[in-house]
Design a protein around this motif. Structure first.
Motif, PDB file in Angstrom:
ATOM      1  N   LEU A  50       0.463  -1.110  -0.264  1.00  0.00           N
ATOM      2  CA  LEU A  50      -0.088  -0.403   0.100  1.00  0.00           C
ATOM      3  C   LEU A  50       0.510   1.508  -0.153  1.00  0.00           C
ATOM      4  O   LEU A  50       0.298   2.133  -0.392  1.00  0.00           O
ATOM      5  CB  LEU A  50      -0.556  -0.021   1.467  1.00  0.00           C
ATOM      6  N   CYS A 109      -1.175   4.000  -2.221  1.00  0.00           N
ATOM      7  CA  CYS A 109      -2.990   4.403  -2.531  1.00  0.00           C
ATOM      8  C   CYS A 109      -3.297   4.893  -0.111  1.00  0.00           C
ATOM      9  O   CYS A 109      -3.907   4.811  -0.436  1.00  0.00           O
ATOM     10  CB  CYS A 109      -2.873   2.601  -2.103  1.00  0.00           C
ATOM     11  N   CYS A 110      -2.385   4.317   0.486  1.00  0.00           N
ATOM     12  CA  CYS A 110      -2.418   5.884   2.029  1.00  0.00           C
ATOM     13  C   CYS A 110      -1.209   5.869   2.248  1.00  0.00           C
ATOM     14  O   CYS A 110       0.028   6.010   2.129  1.00  0.00           O
ATOM     15  CB  CYS A 110      -3.261   4.909   2.498  1.00  0.00           C
ATOM     16  N   HIS A 150      -2.092   6.415   7.378  1.00  0.00           N
ATOM     17  CA  HIS A 150      -2.651   5.871   8.085  1.00  0.00           C
ATOM     18  C   HIS A 150      -2.971   4.525   7.729  1.00  0.00           C
ATOM     19  O   HIS A 150      -3.696   3.826   7.797  1.00  0.00           O
ATOM     20  CB  HIS A 150      -3.967   6.637   7.080  1.00  0.00           C
ATOM     21  N   VAL A 151      -1.841   3.813   6.665  1.00  0.00           N
ATOM     22  CA  VAL A 151      -1.391   2.639   6.071  1.00  0.00           C
ATOM     23  C   VAL A 151      -1.999   2.263   7.164  1.00  0.00           C
ATOM     24  O   VAL A 151      -2.791   0.526   7.473  1.00  0.00           O
ATOM     25  CB  VAL A 151      -0.023   2.239   6.173  1.00  0.00           C
ATOM     26  N   VAL A 201      -5.144   1.457   7.548  1.00  0.00           N
ATOM     27  CA  VAL A 201      -5.939   0.830   6.409  1.00  0.00           C
ATOM     28  C   VAL A 201      -5.651  -1.099   6.325  1.00  0.00           C
ATOM     29  O   VAL A 201      -6.361  -1.545   6.170  1.00  0.00           O
ATOM     30  CB  VAL A 201      -5.567   1.534   5.190  1.00  0.00           C
ATOM     31  N   THR A 261     -11.913   1.110   2.975  1.00  0.00           N
ATOM     32  CA  THR A 261     -11.195   1.991   1.928  1.00  0.00           C
ATOM     33  C   THR A 261     -10.339   3.034   2.786  1.00  0.00           C
ATOM     34  O   THR A 261     -10.385   3.190   3.812  1.00  0.00           O
ATOM     35  CB  THR A 261     -12.526   2.878   2.393  1.00  0.00           C
ATOM     36  N   THR A 262      -9.778   3.622   1.970  1.00  0.00           N
ATOM     37  CA  THR A 262      -8.966   4.893   2.773  1.00  0.00           C
ATOM     38  C   THR A 262      -9.168   6.277   2.149  1.00  0.00           C
ATOM     39  O   THR A 262     -10.322   6.006   2.555  1.00  0.00           O
ATOM     40  CB  THR A 262      -6.773   4.895   1.652  1.00  0.00           C
ATOM     41  N   HIS A 263      -8.233   7.196   3.313  1.00  0.00           N
ATOM     42  CA  HIS A 263      -8.579   8.288   3.739  1.00  0.00           C
ATOM     43  C   HIS A 263      -8.967   8.925   2.587  1.00  0.00           C
ATOM     44  O   HIS A 263      -9.410  10.193   2.927  1.00  0.00           O
ATOM     45  CB  HIS A 263      -7.848   8.910   4.791  1.00  0.00           C
ATOM     46  N   ASP A 264      -8.142   8.625   1.363  1.00  0.00           N
ATOM     47  CA  ASP A 264      -8.745   9.031   0.253  1.00  0.00           C
ATOM     48  C   ASP A 264      -9.989   8.900  -1.070  1.00  0.00           C
ATOM     49  O   ASP A 264     -10.010   9.222  -1.656  1.00  0.00           O
ATOM     50  CB  ASP A 264      -8.180   8.698  -0.766  1.00  0.00           C
TER      51      ASP A 264
END
Length: 203
Positions: free
Chosen positions: A105, A110-111, A115-116, A119, A130-133
């Motif tokens: 990731l 992807c994040c 935050h990884v 996730v 679902t990522t923060h984006d």
């Protein structure tokens, strides 16, 4: 490339995914020493709104819809981390390793590193996150047989074969004169041409 992996790759590419097959994950084993922790069979990414435009008659066209079994939302980015088996569809331990998933990731952006970890934890427990984006990330196992009792998604190779054959049949007027370099899709094209020629000969 493994034959089963190549089959899954062809299926995902038809459905609008960019794919990376047999992706190696490198880990440190000591000072200035590294080794391959595992190979992830398939990584796939689909951009929001992706679709395959199929030309039609008189300058018309249709937008190809992805396989409903993939559960793709049209306006959401979707990343699949997949394990491919010729037998029972299941994820091995490495495919669910926090270290491996964190590396994937972070490597593909992807994040954020901030935050990884959260996730990855959700991904391991639920099979999807679902990522923060707002990007969807899912664990998917591909294989010839599906058994209950798992948190991740499963798509059987039998379904993949049926989907590719149906796709070729439906869009044969467009695809019949096209040459495909992907070995699996190219083989399906050869088989479909043989079938169509047999029908023409019999009629």
């Amino acid at each position: 490339m493994d034959h089963a992996v190549a089959l899954v790759q062809a299926y995902l590419q038809i459905n609008g995914y960019f794919t990376v097959a047999e992706y190696p994950i490198i880990e440190a084993t000591g000072k200035d020493r590294f080794s391959t922790a595992t190979d992830l069979d398939i990584l796939a990414y689909r951009f929001p709104g992706a679709g395959r435009v199929v030309p039609g008659k008189k300058n018309t066209h249709n937008v190809f819809s992805p396989d409903p079994l993939l559960g793709v939302g049209g306006d959401v980015a979707d990343m699949l981390i997949g394990e491919v088996k010729e037998g029972k569809a299941e994820l091995n331990r490495n495919a669910r390793s926090p270290k491996v998933l964190r590396t994937v990731l972070a490597r593909f952006g992807c994040c954020s590193m901030e935050h990884v970890d959260s996730v990855v934890e959700h991904l391991i427990r639920k099979g999807k996150a679902t990522t923060h984006d707002g990007h969807n990330i899912r664990l998917v196992a591909f294989g010839s047989a599906d058994f209950n009792g798992h948190s991740y998604e499963v798509i059987t190779t039998g379904h993949i074969i049926q989907f590719i054959e149906s796709y070729l049949f439906e869009h044969w007027a467009v695809l019949r004169n096209t040459q495909f370099k992907h070995p699996v899709f190219g083989l399906f094209m050869v088989i479909q041409k043989a079938r169509m020629n047999m029908k023409e000969t019999e009629s």
